[in-house]
Design an enzyme around this catalytic site. Structure first.
Site, PDB file in Angstrom:
ATOM      1  N   ASP A   1     -16.033  -8.351  74.226  1.00 34.16           N
ATOM      2  CA  ASP A   1     -17.057  -8.703  73.244  1.00 34.16           C
ATOM      3  C   ASP A   1     -16.561  -9.455  72.016  1.00 34.16           C
ATOM      4  OD1 ASP A   1     -19.728  -8.808  72.465  1.00 34.16           O
ATOM      5  OD2 ASP A   1     -19.631  -6.949  71.339  1.00 34.16           O
TER       6      ASP A   1
ATOM      7  N   HIS B   1     -14.642  -5.206  66.220  1.00 37.11           N
ATOM      8  CA  HIS B   1     -15.137  -6.581  66.172  1.00 37.11           C
ATOM      9  C   HIS B   1     -16.523  -6.723  65.539  1.00 37.11           C
ATOM     10  CE1 HIS B   1     -16.328  -4.933  70.142  1.00 37.11           C
ATOM     11  NE2 HIS B   1     -17.448  -5.593  69.931  1.00 37.11           N
TER      12      HIS B   1
ATOM     13  N   HIS C   1     -20.079  -0.463  77.098  1.00 32.36           N
ATOM     14  CA  HIS C   1     -19.480  -1.068  75.905  1.00 32.36           C
ATOM     15  C   HIS C   1     -20.076  -0.381  74.693  1.00 32.36           C
ATOM     16  CE1 HIS C   1     -17.749  -3.770  73.079  1.00 32.36           C
ATOM     17  NE2 HIS C   1     -18.922  -4.233  72.676  1.00 32.36           N
TER      18      HIS C   1
ATOM     19  N   ASP D   1     -19.965   0.057  70.836  1.00 33.44           N
ATOM     20  CA  ASP D   1     -19.532  -0.408  69.520  1.00 33.44           C
ATOM     21  C   ASP D   1     -19.349   0.773  68.576  1.00 33.44           C
ATOM     22  OD1 ASP D   1     -19.564  -3.341  69.713  1.00 33.44           O
ATOM     23  OD2 ASP D   1     -21.702  -3.082  70.105  1.00 33.44           O
TER      24      ASP D   1
END
Length: 973
Positions: free
Chosen positions: A189, A439, A11, A13
């Site tokens: 997430d 996000h 994951h 970001d």
């Protein structure tokens, strides 16, 4: 046999504790600076040099200033982030994963964020690309979601979500074809989930959707009832299964089981399987894994279950993960000889989803949101609805400007990209806007230096679009002017209008219907004459706005403009006298007991204020004879180390004040009143850092409340900060009335522009300054240094009967999200080319679209193709007496004035596959089986839209050489 699907993933970001660049390279890089792209007007002789090469030390740096505008200033020292603060080097992750996949054919991997992958891809050799192509073709490297980012679902606008998904999915389609097209949406997430997001994903053609974060109580209940997997119905208007999407909640958010983690960031020992090693831990680990698998089996319905084996920026040394997973798979499966009924395998989300579909079960149906989200008791992740309101506003304004740029790029032909002002395009702003949907971006949950980097990227994108806009306006108007967009209008700053005795105002309307708009421009002192595109004088006022002590009053010119659909009108402004004959100044109103009530009104609305407190007490709809008693006030909460409910600190994610009941800002407000033929305003001052203007324009059917909050002071000796909760409380409602509070500048759930309500009392949280961190990984307080501490926004209040309320708020929301773009020019420019004549009004449409139809997208797609999205913006049952919820049929033949559509190909919502070829897995909800719908034929003369339907087309076109428009130059006398 229980089949355990291992999903190796990372994951990544695209900005959070570090910037996207720092996460990609993994080094200790400085935050770059942006070129001075908003320095003033662009002239035909200016060469455009605002590329990334200028983002170096010595160039102007962008920052948020009072009222959330970005303006250039002298360079300041840039921030750095030590790599130790958060691990991650995405280029190393991808390098390592590809090498590990090639080393063992059984391995699989899932990747998501195209902002990173596309960057890595363009740096690879042909040999590496061939290897990746093969891995994708074999299904061993699987893309999930496929958007530019993994977007937030609360503070985003649905149009921006569609845009960022289109950008990422187009890259995959262009690069890998259908082999690279994701079948599964993957939001592991984001902090809660909207059913509108499910609807969008379903219309994009996804077969399923996997979630990570759902409320802990909801999850516990679903585990007990075995409803962790379900059919999510994203719309009550669209005919099933159009907006139906199979949805699964992952067992551990997106982390691996506690003792099954073999990354650089993990603290688990490696799996030692040497039989004579004293460190041999195979039995304990295999037993643990079997226990976890058996426990999960009790919470899901099939003999297939899933485990995510990865986490934040995992797999930088992929061989560590894969070597241990290889051993684990071998050892667990070997236990079948001893009677184990567990089989473990490398898998992907699409493979797991396929097995669930083959089970042919009936699934529970969900029709609401997964909001709000709390991970533990009394710790709701709702603070981010309003964190960093300055950045949220900048994103919304940038969405508006991006749509303007893309439309002009489509309407003005390739002349918009290369013209007398240089080379410009919408691509840089499109990528920056896509990044902002992440996000941890639009949510305001990134660090300060990262938020500044997001804003810097938006600013650079604006610069490229300004060039495009100038080229397009010159082409469509026939005149080369020194165009200027004046980005600081919301703080009453515009050098051209404030220093010129005469100038032109070009107003571009991105809607497919005519709009009337009040234009406000800061000017110098004097009286002004405003003329419309036909040269006729229009009514205008000059307001002398009060300023802080020691500053001169600021004159603002106000006039009403009418702008055609998808076009522009050019108004001329001339100062006719230095005298202030038509200047209006807000006058102080003494607050005395027994004084007459204070009223502002227009043809439709009457607003009444208490003469003693200066507060709004009543709203009256004159036309419909509706009267609504109102209680208005501003309040603030203290946010600190504890609250009466729990020890959770308020931060960027979590709103958890110290007390339930907020403190009033004041018992009343000092007020000033101004009334002109065009506007009536009450200026309310609540404190040194909180003020509001209640405004009614002539002809306006809603009440406008423009608030200014900040800088928020510190509260108390322990360094607590105040979270200002500005809200309006309504009382006296009856069943036939509806009050809609439409937020123009802050975030909103994707299905509308209504700001999420955030307060323990009825109201809307608009700003905060927090000195503590809420312990969700950011490790930085939401202090928002200096300029970002002061913000301004608007709330629009509509009073209507329920049966007609939708017509008001949906059309008004459309007008606010895609507001007209004001462009100024000094006038007197040269002809665009020899023989060209000046046009003062232009429309890109030969006829307006009906009010129920929204032109969601008009953008260049290829050299001779455009991307076109048409949206029915009313839901079923919202007829409002105007038949607005009925299906609408459009004739696209000869609809546009600058080009002719020769062919239409309908696609899925993200335009990455023909709609006729899209075939989704079928699922049976517990309400009964639903057959897939027949795709309607495409007839250029009869495109039908059902309520809430969005239809997407790639249109082949022929450009017209002479765009239509009115060609009368207004007089400058």
């Amino acid at each position: 046999m229980l089949n355990v699907h291992l999903l190796p993933h990372t994951h990544d970001d695209v900005g959070w504790v570090k910037t996207i660049d720092q996460y990609y390279d993994g080094g200790k890089y400085s935050v770059g600076v942006a070129p001075d792209t908003h320095h003033g007007s662009l002239t035909p002789s200016d060469s455009w040099t605002a590329g990334w090469g200028q983002c170096l030390a010595g160039a102007p740096v962008w920052r948020r200033v009072p009222l959330a505008l970005l303006v250039p200033e002298f360079p300041t020292p840039v921030s750095t982030v030590q790599n130790e603060l958060h691990h991650g080097a995405v280029k190393n992750i991808l390098d390592s994963v590809i090498s590990a996949l090639r080393a063992e054919p059984s391995r699989r991997f899932v990747y998501v964020e195209m902002a990173f992958f596309s960057r890595w891809w363009h740096q690879q050799t042909f040999t590496t690309r061939q290897a990746v192509w093969e891995l994708v073709h074999q299904g061993r490297l699987e893309f999930a979601n496929g958007g530019w980012v993994m977007n937030d679902e609360a503070a985003t606008h649905y149009g921006a979500i569609v845009d960022q998904m289109t950008l990422g999915l187009r890259f995959l389609q262009d690069t890998f074809g259908d082999d690279g097209r994701p079948r599964v949406a993957w939001h592991i997430d984001p902090f809660g989930h909207s059913r509108e997001q499910a609807s969008l994903f379903a219309q994009m053609g996804f077969d399923g959707f996997f979630l990570g974060r759902v409320d802990y109580q909801d999850k516990e209940l679903r585990e007990k009832k075995q409803e962790m997997e379900l059919v999510w119905r994203g719309s009550t208007s669209l005919e099933p299964p159009t907006a139906d999407l199979f949805t699964g909640v992952l067992p551990s958010v997106y982390d691996p089981p506690k003792n099954v983690c073999w990354d650089l960031l993990c603290e688990v020992k490696v799996l030692e399987d040497h039989p004579y090693s004293p460190q041999n831990n195979t039995k304990a680990l295999v037993d643990y894994f079997l226990d976890v698998a058996t426990d999960q089996f009790q919470k899901y319905r099939t003999n297939h279950t899933v485990m995510t084996t990865g986490g934040d920026f995992h797999y930088e040394k992929a061989d560590m993960w894969f070597t241990n997973l290889d051993k684990l798979i071998r050892l667990v499966n070997a236990e079948q000889a001893n009677g184990s009924r567990v089989h473990v395998l490398y898998s992907t989300p699409a493979c797991y989803l396929w097995e669930l579909n083959k089970a042919n079960l009936t699934w529970s149906l969900k029709e609401d949101d997964f909001f709000p989200y709390a991970d533990v008791p009394h710790q709701f992740w709702t603070g981010y609805f309003s964190s960093r309101p300055a950045l949220k506003r900048y994103e919304r304004v940038s969405y508006n400007f991006l749509q303007v740029c893309k439309q002009l790029e489509a309407l003005a032909s390739p002349a918009a990209n290369v013209g007398p002002y240089g080379s410009g395009d919408s691509a840089l702003l499109e990528e920056a806007m896509a990044l902002l949907q992440h996000h941890d971006a639009i949510t305001g949950t990134s660090r300060q230096l990262v938020a500044e980097d997001y804003a810097r990227r938006l600013a650079a994108g604006w610069g490229r679009c300004e060039v495009l806009l100038s080229n397009a306006l010159a082409r469509l108007s026939g005149s080369q002017e020194a165009f200027s967009i004046c980005p600081e209008l919301n703080i009453s700053v515009c050098p051209l209008s404030q220093t010129s005795a005469r100038f032109q105002v070009a107003i571009y309307n991105p809607l497919a219907r005519k709009v009337d708009r009040m234009v406000r421009l800061p000017v110098s002192a004097g009286a002004f004459l405003v003329k419309d595109p036909s040269g006729h004088a229009v009514p205008s006022d000059v307001l002398l706005l009060p300023q802080p002590e020691g500053q001169k009053p600021s004159p603002e010119l106000l006039f009403s403009a009418s702008v055609p659909a998808l076009g522009f009108s050019i108004y001329s402004v001339s100062r006719v006298s230095l005298q202030r004959s038509n200047t209006h100044t807000p006058q102080p109103i003494p607050q005395k007991p027994g004084s007459d009530v204070l009223v502002i009104k227009n043809e439709f609305i009457r607003a009444t204020f208490d003469p003693e407190t200066g507060l709004l007490i009543r709203i009256h709809d004159v036309e419909q004879k509706l009267v609504l008693p109102v209680s208005q006030s501003f309040f603030w909460y203290t946010a600190g180390t504890e609250s009466i409910m729990d020890s959770q600190v308020s931060g960027a994610y979590i709103f958890n004040p110290r007390q339930v009941k907020p403190f009033p800002m004041s018992r009343g407000a000092q007020i000033r009143l101004v009334k002109t033929p065009l506007v009536q305003e009450v200026h309310q001052n609540f404190s040194a850092w909180c003020a509001q203007v209640v405004r009614l324009y002539r002809g306006q059917r809603h009440l406008e409340l423009e608030w200014t909050v900040g800088p928020i002071p510190h509260c108390g000796p322990v360094g607590l900060a105040a979270a200002c909760d500005a809200f309006i409380q309504y009382s006296g409602l009856v069943q036939v009335q509806a009050v809609l509070l439409l937020n123009q500048d802050l975030g909103g759930v994707p299905s509308s522009c209504l700001q999420p309500g955030l307060a323990l009392q009825p109201g809307l949280y608009v700003h905060g300054r927090l000195l503590g961190d809420d312990n969700r990984g950011l490790t930085e307080a939401l202090v928002q240094e200096d300029p970002g501490l002061r913000v301004r926004g608007r709330h629009l209040v509509l009073l209507d009967v329920i049966s007609k309320a939708s017509a008001g708020h949906r059309l008004l929301a459309e007008e606010e999200v895609l507001a007209p773009q004001v462009v100024l020019a000094p006038g007197g420019g040269a002809p665009y080319h020899s023989g060209a004549f000046w046009g003062t009004q232009f429309s890109g449409l030969r006829r307006e679209l009906p009010p129920s139809v929204h032109l969601l997208t008009l953008a260049r797609w290829g050299p001779n193709t455009l991307l076109l999205r048409l949206e029915h913006q009313f839901a079923s049952g919202e007829d409002s007496g105007r038949n607005l919820s009925s299906p609408v049929t459009l004739n696209l033949q000869r609809l546009f004035s600058t080009f002719t559509i020769t062919r239409l190909q309908e696609t899925t919502l993200a335009a990455n596959q023909p709609r006729a070829n899209a075939s989704r897995l079928q699922w049976t909800p517990d309400t009964g089986f639903v057959h897939n719908l027949t795709v309607p034929p495409v007839d250029l003369a009869a495109i039908t839209l059902q309520p809430m339907e969005i239809r997407t087309f790639v249109a082949s076109i022929l450009w017209r050489q002479n765009p239509r428009g009115h060609r009368e130059a207004p007089s400058q006398d």
